[in-house]
Structures are given as structure tokens and as C-alpha cells.
Design a protein around this motif. Structure first.
Motif, short mmCIF file in Angstrom:
data_model
loop_
_atom_site.label_atom_id
_atom_site.label_comp_id
_atom_site.label_asym_id
_atom_site.label_seq_id
_atom_site.Cartn_x
_atom_site.Cartn_y
_atom_site.Cartn_z
N GLY A 135 74.28 117.80 54.46
CA GLY A 135 75.10 116.88 55.23
C GLY A 135 76.15 116.12 54.46
O GLY A 135 76.73 115.15 54.97
N LEU A 136 76.48 116.55 53.26
CA LEU A 136 77.49 115.84 52.48
C LEU A 136 78.87 115.91 53.11
O LEU A 136 79.73 115.09 52.85
N HIS A 137 79.07 116.92 53.96
CA HIS A 137 80.38 117.13 54.57
C HIS A 137 80.59 116.30 55.82
O HIS A 137 81.73 116.06 56.22
N ALA A 138 79.51 115.81 56.49
CA ALA A 138 79.76 115.16 57.78
C ALA A 138 78.57 114.42 58.37
O ALA A 138 78.68 113.90 59.49
N ALA A 139 77.45 114.33 57.70
CA ALA A 139 76.24 113.77 58.32
C ALA A 139 76.45 112.39 58.95
O ALA A 139 75.92 112.14 60.04
N PRO A 140 77.19 111.46 58.32
CA PRO A 140 77.31 110.13 58.93
C PRO A 140 77.99 110.14 60.29
O PRO A 140 77.69 109.30 61.15
N TRP A 141 78.89 111.07 60.51
CA TRP A 141 79.58 111.14 61.81
C TRP A 141 78.67 111.75 62.86
O TRP A 141 78.81 111.48 64.06
N ARG A 142 77.75 112.61 62.42
CA ARG A 142 76.85 113.26 63.36
C ARG A 142 75.66 112.36 63.70
O ARG A 142 75.25 112.26 64.86
N GLU A 143 75.12 111.69 62.70
CA GLU A 143 73.92 110.88 62.90
C GLU A 143 74.24 109.46 63.36
O GLU A 143 73.55 108.89 64.19
N GLU A 144 75.28 108.86 62.77
CA GLU A 144 75.71 107.50 63.10
C GLU A 144 74.53 106.53 63.15
O GLU A 144 74.33 105.82 64.12
N LYS A 145 73.75 106.52 62.07
CA LYS A 145 72.64 105.58 61.96
C LYS A 145 72.94 104.61 60.83
O LYS A 145 73.71 104.92 59.91
N PRO A 146 72.36 103.41 60.86
CA PRO A 146 72.62 102.44 59.79
C PRO A 146 72.31 103.02 58.42
O PRO A 146 71.26 103.62 58.21
N GLY A 147 73.24 102.84 57.51
CA GLY A 147 73.06 103.34 56.15
C GLY A 147 73.46 104.78 55.95
O GLY A 147 73.31 105.31 54.84
N ALA A 148 74.00 105.44 56.97
CA ALA A 148 74.29 106.88 56.86
C ALA A 148 75.35 107.18 55.81
O ALA A 148 75.25 108.17 55.07
N HIS A 149 76.39 106.35 55.72
CA HIS A 149 77.43 106.59 54.72
C HIS A 149 76.92 106.30 53.31
O HIS A 149 77.32 106.96 52.35
N VAL A 150 76.03 105.33 53.18
CA VAL A 150 75.42 105.04 51.89
C VAL A 150 74.55 106.22 51.43
O VAL A 150 74.64 106.67 50.28
N ALA A 151 73.74 106.74 52.35
CA ALA A 151 72.89 107.88 52.02
C ALA A 151 73.73 109.08 51.61
O ALA A 151 73.42 109.78 50.64
N ARG A 152 74.81 109.29 52.33
CA ARG A 152 75.68 110.43 52.03
C ARG A 152 76.38 110.24 50.67
O ARG A 152 76.48 111.19 49.88
N SER A 153 76.82 109.03 50.35
CA SER A 153 77.44 108.78 49.04
C SER A 153 76.43 108.97 47.91
O SER A 153 76.77 109.51 46.84
N ALA A 154 75.20 108.55 48.13
CA ALA A 154 74.17 108.74 47.11
C ALA A 154 73.91 110.23 46.88
O ALA A 154 73.71 110.67 45.74
N LYS A 155 73.93 111.01 47.95
CA LYS A 155 73.75 112.46 47.79
C LYS A 155 74.94 113.07 47.04
O LYS A 155 74.77 113.97 46.20
N MET A 156 76.15 112.60 47.36
CA MET A 156 77.31 113.07 46.61
C MET A 156 77.14 112.75 45.12
O MET A 156 77.46 113.57 44.25
N PHE A 157 76.64 111.57 44.84
CA PHE A 157 76.44 111.12 43.46
C PHE A 157 75.54 112.09 42.70
O PHE A 157 75.84 112.48 41.56
N VAL A 158 74.44 112.49 43.30
CA VAL A 158 73.50 113.36 42.57
C VAL A 158 73.97 114.81 42.53
O VAL A 158 73.86 115.48 41.50
N TRP A 159 74.56 115.29 43.63
CA TRP A 159 74.94 116.71 43.66
C TRP A 159 76.21 116.97 42.85
O TRP A 159 76.44 118.08 42.37
#
Length: 540
Positions: free
Chosen positions: A97-121
Motif C-alpha cells: 500500500g505504499l502507492h495509495a493505501a491512505p486514500w483507499r483506507e482513509e483511517k486515522p494515522g493512515a498517512h503516518v503508517a504509509r510514511s513509516a513503510k516508505m521509511f523502511v522499504w
């Protein structure tokens, strides 16, 4: 084997670890409402630290993409061939979901979770994340045109990777690119000369040359061109709805300093068909929604690069002996490593905080204003620190770090990119000034944010007072832009360290970056710095 060939005192490869097991990252994740993502983050972090994923990244960088302009019969095809490992990296990014998960899920913290995944990957390979970032950023811009968004957003958001080029609406998932820069203008996109002529069916015919378009195998591109009503934004597909190839010709691939797993190209639009996004004449305002999101990714990847360099330096120092002991036990080396750790933690925590602002911006005016100014100033400073940090981390490995097999030259070549991408230093600094001039509420939001940490550190309080003085005088402010924006970024980092970071790290940061008790080079922390606690935070 001759006795002289016995290998001793060499660090083993840094493999088989969980890249996500980095305390500042996890603290930032939890502090910004995404603690729920920890399990998924550790899953991705374990893969990123595996020998398999590291080999994908190494080879994808070592065997760069190849441009094929024509097939064997002379037909124009304009395709880029990638090593299979590049597609493995892309597949993982999309599935997670690094490409779009926050727009699909729209749950609190979704952009933070996605940025953290970008950070590790990103620590597996940074280059392939360019199209991932552009796909993520394209969606808010595309929403300017609801009819197009209704067609394309579900495909851009689908966690499936389909690299085959077909008509976009015949696929189940898409990747998006961005095509703005032209040779005569660079960052000054208002100087663009690509023309867009309206057709009777509502489409436009685009003609012009784009100087720097990354990921040219993308399914669709958001493109700027001059329409009758002024500079406008268009959606340009690589393959047309009828299955024929759009006249988007790839002229050549750029031979870049680094970032070689990612293809960047010059493209020629020869009456290429595109569909308008937003009002004519509002192209910059439309595509800036995309740019602001990719700037967050610039921050994320710079912070990730710092963590990668720090990890390699720590690992080497823990295994390498010199002058009668392990390097990690040498006082001066501990000073250098701790200083690198302070910089990396400050970058990580401010990135997570600004990802949190992105999450909350829709419902909270303070967060929206902080997002605008915070990303601008941090993009300038954090991305500018990444190459310096990479150079010092490489030096910790000595000659071993200077050879390609160590991976450090690859990191060093990659590090300057994020300071250039989406506006180099001067552009980023001036954009911050522009935000403050046009949206004074951003300044109020900034001070409201940093003053949440008031009273805990006199050096931070003094820096906030100095900053207020700097911003009270706008004479020659453009000339002073870098100085002002640097101070704003440092104060924001210092405040965030005190609010969500570690006390020892915050104290060392404020003593050096804000208090002036620093030599300038890494490894000049004052003797009062608690290097033991700082290095414990950074442990691999």
C-alpha cells in the motif's frame, strides 16, 4: 588457500535484521496515531533487512533500465525494460500500500503508517519508490476532476502491480507519473512551452518536449501544458482507450549520478491525447497538490537514508577492531556515531509529525497550516543534510566504505536527489517564504506548534525568540531565506525531539544545533552529551 588470504577483522554483511526496529521511528508512529500499523511495519521491515530484498535492490541499481524506442520491425514502441528484481521491488511496494493505501483506507494515522513503510522499504531500494510516490501524490490532484477521479482512482489505489502496458481502463491497477519540467524552465514551470490544443470531444492534443520525466513506463502522466486558457494540467495515458499507443515518444534516458534503478527520461509529445484536470489556467494550482505530497516523501527518504547510513556505520564499528579495541568503544568514534544518530532521529521524528499533519489536515485548521509550512521548511533542511550525513557515515567505514560492494557509494550517490527533486534548495526556501507571505496563518500555526515545547529547554526558547526577531524584519528576506528557513527547521526538530523523542537526544540536539556548542562537523558533540543513551536509541 595461502595463509595470507585468511580474512579477519572484517564486519559481516548487515542482513537478517528488522529495519523497522528503530525506536525513533516507532515512537513517531505511535505519537502520531498509527500504532495500529506496527505489525505490518515489522513485517515489511524484516523483508527490507533480508538478504533477498537487499539483493533485489543491489541488482536493480547495478543493471539499470534500458530504453527500446522501436521493435525489430521499426515500429515505434517507446518502452523501458527493467531487470526482474525491479518488478519484485515494485510488487512489494504496491502490495503493502505504499502507492495509495491512505486514500483507499482513509483511517486515522493512515498517512503516518504509509510514511513509516516508505521509511523502511526505502532501505531496500530508493529508486523504484519514485513511481510509487507519484502514484500516491497523483490522487489528490486527480480529485480536482471528479469524473476522471471516479474512473482512475480505484485503479490507482488497487494494491496489485501490473507492469504490462495496456489501455488503462482495461487494467485492474495503474501507476502514475508526473511530467512538468522542460529544458528552458526547470523548476520555473510557468515558462513551459508545451501546447495543448482542444479537440471537439473534450480531449486536447499536446505537443512539446519534457526534459525530465521519471518512470516513463507509467500508465498515465499528470502533465502541464499551455492551453488557450493558460498553463493547465492534463491526464495523458501511455496507451489510448482503443489500445493504440499514444504519441508519447521517449527520446532518451538520463544518465544520472545515482537513482539508477529508476528510469528518468526526456519525452516528446507529438499531438498526444490528454484530458484536462481542473480549470484551464490553473495547472500549477492543480499539480501543486501532487508536488506537496511528493515533498513529504522527499523528507521520508532522506530520513531513511540517514538511518541506513547510521546502521551501516554502527554495524561496522561493532565488528571492526583498530588500535587495540573495537571501534565502537573508541571515544571519538562514539562521538561521531552519536552525532549521526542525533541527526537521524531529528529527521525521523519531524517526518512522522508532518505525516501526522497530512492525516489531520482535512479536519483541523492548525494541522493544515502546519503541513503547508512544516513540509516546506523541512524539505529544505532535512534533504540538504542527507548528503552530508551519508558522507560521514561512509567515512566511518574508511576504505571499506569507499568500495561499491559495501553499498555506501550507492547511498552517497542517492543522497543528493531528494534535495533536488520537487525543487532544489533555493526553490524550497523561497516556497517557505511564499507560504508565510500568502498564508500568514501558517506562521501562527508554526509558532503554536513549537511553543508546545516552551519552557523545557532554554536553548530552544532562545532560538524561538531569535526566530521571531528574524521574521519581524522582511527587509532583504529573500537574501536571508536559507538562514531563516534553516532556523525554522531546526527549531521544529528541537521542539519535536523534546515532545516525542528521547531526553538525551533532545539535549544533545539543542546544545549543538541551537545552542552553538558544536564544531560543525559530525563528531563534535560536547562532553556533556549522553552518548551511551543516544547510541542505545540507535541500536540495530
Amino acid at each position: 588457500m595461502p595463509a595470507t588470504h585468511e580474512v579477519t577483522n572484517q564486519a559481516p554483511p548487515l542482513q537478517g535484521h528488522d529495519v523497522a526496529a528503530y525506536r525513533p521511528l516507532l515512537d513517531g508512529l505511535r505519537a502520531n496515531g498509527a500504532g495500529w500499523a506496527q505489525d505490518a511495519l515489522h513485517e515489511l521491515g524484516t523483508l527490507a533487512g533480508s538478504a533477498r530484498a537487499q539483493e533485489w535492490g543491489r541488482v536493480a541499481e547495478k543493471v539499470p533500465p534500458v530504453l527500446h524506442t522501436h521493435d525489430r520491425y521499426g515500429h515505434r514502441i517507446d518502452e523501458v525494460e527493467y531487470h526482474p528484481y525491479y518488478h519484485e521491488l515494485m510488487d512489494v511496494s504496491v502490495r503493502h500500500g505504499l502507492h495509495a493505501a491512505p486514500w483507499r483506507e482513509e483511517k486515522p494515522g493512515a498517512h503516518v503508517a504509509r510514511s513509516a513503510k516508505m521509511f523502511v522499504w526505502c532501505q531496500a531500494d530508493a529508486g523504484h519508490l519514485c513511481p510509487i510516490s507519484m502514484t500516491y501524490a497523483a490522487i489528490p490532484a486527480l480529485r480536482t476532476e471528479p469524473e476522471l477521479a471516479a474512473l482512475y482512482e480505484p485503479l490507482l489505489g488497487n494494491p496489485v502491480y501490473e507492469p504490462e502496458l495496456r489501455a488503462p481502463l482495461e487494467k485492474s491497477a495503474l501507476i502514475a507519473g508526473m511530467s512538468m519540467t522542460e529544458k528552458q524552465g526547470g523548476s520555473d514551470v510557468r515558462a513551459n512551452t508545451t501546447k495543448a490544443v482542444p479537440n471537439a470531444d473534450g480531449s486536447f492534443a499536446l505537443t512539446g518536449h519534457k526534459w525530465f520525466t521519471s518512470a516513463p513506463n507509467s500508465d498515465v502522466f499528470l502533465t502541464l501544458a499551455v492551453a488557450p486558457g493558460g498553463l493547465s494540467c492534463f491526464l495523458v495515458p501511455k496507451i489510448l482507450p482503443d489500445g493504440s499507443r499514444n504519441t508519447v515518444h521517449l527520446q532518451r534516458l538520463k544518465d544520472k549520478l545515482g537513482n539508477k534503478s529508476n528510469a528518468s527520461s526526456e519525452i516528446e509529445y507529438d499531438n498526444a491525447l490528454g484530458w484536462p484536470i481542473g480549470e484551464q489556467g490553473r495547472g500549477v494550482a492543480t499539480i501543486i497538490k501532487m508536488v506537496n505530497m511528493t515533498r513529504l516523501d522527499c523528507l521520508t527518504c532522506s530520513a531513511s537514508a540517514m538511518r541506513l547510513g547510521l546502521s551501516q556505520a554502527l554495524h561496522h564499528a561493532q565488528h571492526r577492531s583498530a588500535f587495540g579495541g573495537l571501534l565502537i568503544d573508541a571515544p571519538l568514534m562514539r562521538n561521531v556515531l552519536a552525532d549521526l544518530a542525533v541527526e537521524a532521529e531529528a529527521a525521523t521524528l519531524v517526518t512522522m509529525r508532518l505525516a501526522g499533519a497530512v492525516d489531520r489536515a482535512g479536519a483541523d485548521e492548525h494541522e493544515a497550516e502546519l503541513r503547508r509550512i512544516g513540509i516546506a521548511i523541512s524539505k529544505y533542511w532535512v534533504c540538504k543534510r542527507a548528503p552530508v550525513h551519508a558522507g560521514e557515515a561512509l567515512e566511518c567505514l574508511g576504505g571499506n566504505g569507499y568500495v561499491e560492494e559495501s553499498g555506501m557509494p550507492r547511498l552517497y550517490r542517492e543522497a543528493p536527489l531528494t534535495s533536488i527533486w520537487e525543487g532544489s534548495g533555493n526553490v524550497a526556501a523561497l516556497d517557505a517564504l511564499r507560504a508565510m507571505a500568502r498564508q500568514p496563518a501558517t506562521v501562527e500555526a508554526y509558532f503554536a506548534e513549537v511553543e508546545k515545547a516552551s519552557g523545557v529547554d532554554a536553548r530552544l526558547d532562545d532560538a524561538i525568540a531569535l526566530l521571531r526577531k528574524e521574521l519581524s524584519d522582511f527587509e532583504d528576506v529573500e537574501y536571508r531565506a536559507r538562514r531563516v528557513v534553516e532556523l525554522m527547521a531546526l527549531v521544529l526538530q528541537g521542539a519535536e525531539l523534546h515532545r516525542t523523542g528521547d531526553a538525551a537526544v533532545a539535549d544533545a540536539f539543542c546544545a549543538t544545533r541551537l545552542g552553538g556548542d558544536w564544531g560543525g562537523a559530525f563528531g563534535t558533540l560536547p562532553t556533556a552529551a549522553d552518548t551511551e543513551a543516544i547510541l542505545a536509541r540507535a541500536a540495530i
